[in-house]
Design a protein around this motif. Structure first.
Motif, PDB file in Angstrom:
ATOM      1  N   MET A   1       0.700  -0.975   0.011  1.00  0.00           N
ATOM      2  CA  MET A   1      -0.060   0.062  -0.126  1.00  0.00           C
ATOM      3  C   MET A   1       0.973   0.722  -0.225  1.00  0.00           C
ATOM      4  N   TYR A   2       0.469   2.200  -0.088  1.00  0.00           N
ATOM      5  CA  TYR A   2       0.819   3.360  -0.704  1.00  0.00           C
ATOM      6  C   TYR A   2       0.556   4.690  -0.264  1.00  0.00           C
ATOM      7  N   THR A   3       1.020   5.808  -0.199  1.00  0.00           N
ATOM      8  CA  THR A   3       0.054   7.368  -0.161  1.00  0.00           C
ATOM      9  C   THR A   3       0.270   8.255  -1.759  1.00  0.00           C
ATOM     10  N   LEU A   4      -0.617   8.097  -2.423  1.00  0.00           N
ATOM     11  CA  LEU A   4      -0.288   9.230  -3.557  1.00  0.00           C
ATOM     12  C   LEU A   4       0.067  11.123  -3.158  1.00  0.00           C
ATOM     13  N   VAL A   5       0.890  11.606  -3.061  1.00  0.00           N
ATOM     14  CA  VAL A   5       1.051  13.222  -2.441  1.00  0.00           C
ATOM     15  C   VAL A   5       1.028  13.463  -3.974  1.00  0.00           C
ATOM     16  N   VAL A   6       0.496  14.878  -3.364  1.00  0.00           N
ATOM     17  CA  VAL A   6       0.050  15.390  -5.048  1.00  0.00           C
ATOM     18  C   VAL A   6       0.131  16.438  -4.399  1.00  0.00           C
ATOM     19  N   ILE A   7       1.687  17.804  -5.507  1.00  0.00           N
ATOM     20  CA  ILE A   7       1.624  18.944  -5.080  1.00  0.00           C
ATOM     21  C   ILE A   7       1.341  19.976  -5.254  1.00  0.00           C
ATOM     22  N   ASP A   8       0.560  21.488  -5.711  1.00  0.00           N
ATOM     23  CA  ASP A   8       0.580  22.038  -5.234  1.00  0.00           C
ATOM     24  C   ASP A   8      -0.070  22.220  -6.838  1.00  0.00           C
ATOM     25  N   VAL A   9      -1.401  21.097  -6.931  1.00  0.00           N
ATOM     26  CA  VAL A   9      -2.094  21.545  -8.284  1.00  0.00           C
ATOM     27  C   VAL A   9      -3.411  21.865  -7.881  1.00  0.00           C
ATOM     28  N   GLN A  10      -3.080  23.280  -7.740  1.00  0.00           N
ATOM     29  CA  GLN A  10      -4.002  24.610  -7.464  1.00  0.00           C
ATOM     30  C   GLN A  10      -4.407  25.741  -8.547  1.00  0.00           C
ATOM     31  N   GLN A  11      -5.062  26.075  -8.233  1.00  0.00           N
ATOM     32  CA  GLN A  11      -5.557  27.127  -9.418  1.00  0.00           C
ATOM     33  C   GLN A  11      -4.888  28.355  -9.465  1.00  0.00           C
ATOM     34  N   GLN A  12      -3.666  28.652  -8.518  1.00  0.00           N
ATOM     35  CA  GLN A  12      -2.946  29.767  -8.884  1.00  0.00           C
ATOM     36  C   GLN A  12      -1.362  29.252  -9.365  1.00  0.00           C
ATOM     37  N   PHE A  13      -1.276  27.730  -9.742  1.00  0.00           N
ATOM     38  CA  PHE A  13      -0.167  27.868 -10.499  1.00  0.00           C
ATOM     39  C   PHE A  13      -1.373  25.845 -11.808  1.00  0.00           C
ATOM     40  N   LEU A  14      -2.161  26.851 -11.993  1.00  0.00           N
ATOM     41  CA  LEU A  14      -2.503  26.110 -13.042  1.00  0.00           C
ATOM     42  C   LEU A  14      -1.919  26.051 -14.342  1.00  0.00           C
ATOM     43  N   PHE A  15      -1.996  27.065 -14.763  1.00  0.00           N
ATOM     44  CA  PHE A  15      -0.824  27.274 -15.944  1.00  0.00           C
ATOM     45  C   PHE A  15       0.573  25.996 -15.854  1.00  0.00           C
ATOM     46  N   ALA A  16       0.483  25.507 -14.803  1.00  0.00           N
ATOM     47  CA  ALA A  16       1.863  25.063 -14.624  1.00  0.00           C
ATOM     48  C   ALA A  16       1.703  23.127 -14.436  1.00  0.00           C
ATOM     49  N   ALA A  17       0.421  23.249 -14.164  1.00  0.00           N
ATOM     50  CA  ALA A  17      -0.645  21.963 -13.963  1.00  0.00           C
ATOM     51  C   ALA A  17      -1.089  20.985 -15.039  1.00  0.00           C
ATOM     52  N   MET A  18      -1.403  22.281 -16.378  1.00  0.00           N
ATOM     53  CA  MET A  18      -2.086  21.867 -17.852  1.00  0.00           C
ATOM     54  C   MET A  18      -1.673  20.581 -18.021  1.00  0.00           C
ATOM     55  N   PRO A  19       0.293  20.838 -18.422  1.00  0.00           N
ATOM     56  CA  PRO A  19       0.374  19.833 -19.652  1.00  0.00           C
ATOM     57  C   PRO A  19       0.187  18.117 -18.668  1.00  0.00           C
ATOM     58  N   VAL A  20       0.675  18.476 -17.644  1.00  0.00           N
ATOM     59  CA  VAL A  20       0.143  17.005 -17.318  1.00  0.00           C
ATOM     60  C   VAL A  20      -1.211  17.110 -15.693  1.00  0.00           C
ATOM     61  N   LEU A  21      -1.875  17.940 -16.112  1.00  0.00           N
ATOM     62  CA  LEU A  21      -3.475  17.510 -15.264  1.00  0.00           C
ATOM     63  C   LEU A  21      -4.057  16.099 -16.281  1.00  0.00           C
ATOM     64  N   SER A  22      -4.414  15.459 -17.090  1.00  0.00           N
ATOM     65  CA  SER A  22      -4.618  14.018 -17.352  1.00  0.00           C
ATOM     66  C   SER A  22      -3.754  13.114 -16.801  1.00  0.00           C
ATOM     67  N   VAL A  23      -2.489  13.622 -17.205  1.00  0.00           N
ATOM     68  CA  VAL A  23      -1.460  12.343 -16.342  1.00  0.00           C
ATOM     69  C   VAL A  23      -2.015  12.386 -14.331  1.00  0.00           C
ATOM     70  N   ILE A  24      -2.185  13.203 -13.922  1.00  0.00           N
ATOM     71  CA  ILE A  24      -2.089  12.961 -13.118  1.00  0.00           C
ATOM     72  C   ILE A  24      -3.705  12.740 -12.406  1.00  0.00           C
ATOM     73  N   ARG A  25      -4.725  13.089 -12.897  1.00  0.00           N
ATOM     74  CA  ARG A  25      -5.668  12.976 -12.781  1.00  0.00           C
ATOM     75  C   ARG A  25      -5.787  10.486 -12.774  1.00  0.00           C
ATOM     76  N   ARG A  26      -4.791  10.277 -13.718  1.00  0.00           N
ATOM     77  CA  ARG A  26      -4.672   9.230 -13.756  1.00  0.00           C
ATOM     78  C   ARG A  26      -4.401   8.382 -12.707  1.00  0.00           C
ATOM     79  N   ARG A  27      -3.129   9.210 -12.365  1.00  0.00           N
ATOM     80  CA  ARG A  27      -2.608   8.788 -11.201  1.00  0.00           C
ATOM     81  C   ARG A  27      -3.349   8.509  -9.639  1.00  0.00           C
ATOM     82  N   VAL A  28      -4.321  10.005  -9.376  1.00  0.00           N
ATOM     83  CA  VAL A  28      -5.207   9.560  -8.718  1.00  0.00           C
ATOM     84  C   VAL A  28      -6.603   8.613  -8.756  1.00  0.00           C
TER      85      VAL A  28
END
Length: 142
Positions: A1-28
């Motif tokens: 078992m593990y803990t998925l740690v999702v760092i700073d995928v917040q509204q203010q950093f959305l510009f940085a998250a957009m390229p990997v948002l779908s990959v992070i969502r799949r991980r979640v």
């Protein structure tokens, strides 16, 4: 078992998250299917984790605030206090800053950084990943 740690995928950093948002969502979603804990790390004052990746109806969802780039102390304390799995899989944004600085502080844990689910909107992606390669407690995975 593990803990998925999702760092700073917040509204203010959305510009940085957009390229990997779908990959992070799949991980979640994978973490939820596997019964893993999910720990969202939010930079105080930068908004909530974006709804595309936040699971508010999952019983193993947790959120912790950090007040600077380095969220390692908050993640460590939370994982220990709530007895979450100590094998951590990390993803998120601002790789050379918040992800790297948080991972630096997780020396007592087994840490895997999911490089395909990390992005740096400031152009320092490779620097952050290379810096983490030198950390003995860290493994970079796809």
């Amino acid at each position: 078992m593990y803990t998925l740690v999702v760092i700073d995928v917040q509204q203010q950093f959305l510009f940085a998250a957009m390229p990997v948002l779908s990959v992070i969502r799949r991980r979640v979603l994978k973490a939820r299917r596997e019964g893993a804990a999910i720990l969202y790390v939010e930079y105080d004052g930068c908004g909530n984790t974006v709804s595309d990746v936040y699971l508010n109806n999952y019983r193993r969802t947790h959120t912790v605030l950090k007040y600077e780039d380095a969220g390692g102390p908050q993640v460590s304390s939370y994982v220990l206090k709530y007895q979450l799995p100590k094998r951590l899989v990390v993803c998120g944004v601002n790789t050379n800053y918040c992800v790297r600085r948080t991972v630096e502080g997780l020396t007592g844990f087994s840490v895997q950084v999911a490089r395909a689910a990390c992005n740096d909107g400031y152009g320092h992606q490779l620097q952050g990943l290379h810096a983490m390669l030198d950390m003995p407690h860290v493994e970079i995975v796809r």
